[in-house]
Scaffold this active site. Sequence first.
Site, short mmCIF file in Angstrom:
data_model
loop_
_atom_site.label_atom_id
_atom_site.label_comp_id
_atom_site.label_asym_id
_atom_site.label_seq_id
_atom_site.Cartn_x
_atom_site.Cartn_y
_atom_site.Cartn_z
N LYS A 282 0.84 -1.20 0.00
CA LYS A 282 0.00 0.00 0.00
C LYS A 282 0.88 1.25 0.00
O LYS A 282 1.89 1.31 0.71
CB LYS A 282 -0.93 0.01 1.21
N GLU A 368 -18.74 -9.00 10.23
CA GLU A 368 -19.80 -8.35 10.99
C GLU A 368 -20.75 -9.35 11.65
O GLU A 368 -21.20 -9.15 12.78
CB GLU A 368 -20.58 -7.39 10.09
N ARG A 396 -25.18 -6.14 7.38
CA ARG A 396 -24.63 -7.45 7.04
C ARG A 396 -24.84 -8.45 8.17
O ARG A 396 -24.62 -9.65 8.00
CB ARG A 396 -23.14 -7.32 6.72
#
Length: 628
Positions: A282, A368, A396
């Site tokens: 990244k 989740e 979710r």
Amino acid sequence: MPNPSYPLLETINDPAELRKLPRAELHTLAEELREFLLNSVATTGGHLSSNLGTVELTVALHYVFNTPHDRVVWDVGHQTYPHKILTGRRDRMPTLRQLGGLSGFPQRSESEFDTFGTAHSSTSISAALGMALAAKIKGEDRRAIAIIGDGAMTAGMAFEALNNGGVADCNLLVILNDNDMSISPPVGALNRYLAQLLSGQFYAAAKSVGKTVLKGAPPLFELAKRFEEHAKGMVVPATLFEKFGFNYIGPIDGHDLDSLIPTLENIKHLKGPQFLHVVTKKGQGYKLAEADPVAYHGPGKFDPAVGLVKATVPAPMTFTQVFGQWLCDVAAADDRLVGITPAMREGSGMVEFEKRFPKRYFDVGIAEQHAVTFAAGLATEGLKPVVAIYSTFLQRAYDQLIHDVAIQNLPVVFALDRAGLVGADGATHAGAYDIAFMRCIPNMSIACPADENECRQLLNTAYAQNHPVAVRYPRGSGAGVAVQPSLEGLALGMGVVRKQGQKIAILAFGTLLYPALKVAEALGITVVNMRWVKPLDVELLVSVAQSHQALVTVEEGALMGGAGSAVLEALQAANLVLPVLQLGLEDRFIEHGDPAKLLALQGLDAAGIEASIRARFGHLLPVAALAA
């Protein structure tokens, strides 16, 4: 300062033009693409670290595969800026994440190259598998490719899709973009396994022996190299993914075009489910982002030559910060408190909590569903779980909210960040539906604080209950009300009249109280801070309804099934009939843009609320208000 030049990039308006380039020129193209990307995001704000990390991978994918005929699905999608730039949207990048401009995520309505709309994680493999099997059913020769990060790979949905895809006879390619860095540092056993790919002692020892001891004996050195490759096969997750039925390839350097392109070209001719493991970084190519990819995950506007600069004037306290401070304060006073986040430590304001109470901090990864049921398990043992979760991500875990928490009436607090409109991230991240989908659940309570101090007070109230309670609050700062350090709460299910007026009463749920007060000042009408959607303050509601000729409900949530609907149901149950104007989010997905502009377009700023009241109830307003 002269404008930077991108002579090669400016010739690419379609991947078909990219595929005409000699391979030798792709390195130059990648350099220009990275520089353009950096300057573009620095001008508009947006996701940076993740996009800098996918430059070469994006170039290679569009160079090797015949897009959009071959389907490319990007997981989450916040790393698709290079993809947008190479697929004809370079000139529109200055409009990124702005009202009427480019989305920060893939959108099918935006381009034929955006084959699937993504923004929540771990959906790519399922979608690409559907596309691959559709091609087989239709007799079409095409490849479906899913690019998924190591953080997204920790979610159960990704493994459900792998389990299905590995036995499906279709041309599916899954690319694991392994940068060992989701938004927050990724966690969990699988991620630890991936992170140790080439650092295992067994593999390192075999490699060392081969290079230092046997180099003088070519036949033995060659044998050692083969042994090293075999050892590598046992260290890397080849076995894991091949057990799913995929042909595992990798890991390879995701920034090396000379490695990426030949590998992808070989894979293109293979049949059946393939799994390619690429390792990227990244922030690649921009040292500041490489050093701090979290800070540069979603920066605002900045000067690339300088980097992010801390504001000299302290920013107003955000609701997220209010929650983070409250969590630490209650944890210090009550050792039963545990904090849970599904991979959003920074976004949910839990960095300080993790530092101070590491044994009571749980980042469960992008999971989740697990987060909510895990909280339920903790609650059964007498602990007091607080689940810090974005409103859009709680969607979710709806089944777990009902089945594992509410049915058992467990005391779990849900701190719902990003309730209402979130601005630049658009419809996928908007917390528009939580009131509607939670208030129908028995045992659930829902609080809507109007400002920062009330947020802390209602969190205190929620924590004191012996049943599940959600406290919903928006992104960013509020009215700027000073937060008191008290751990005292407010009465459950009770609102308060904030301004007494005549004939018309506004019932405000949440932060829209403050524009409502402005309107009431101008029109001479009443404003009630309702505070709770459930339990609704029916006694106060009936009193206000009996003393006024019309009511107006205002909420930053979906109108259908929302707080206004709760008011109508209560009035009907009390056998009270009077006109009610409901103001909230209309029945459509609201695009990305500046939050204040979006609220104004929905008629939820002070001017919009006033205009709606004048249009509907102008005949009830005093002459002085009509003349204003």
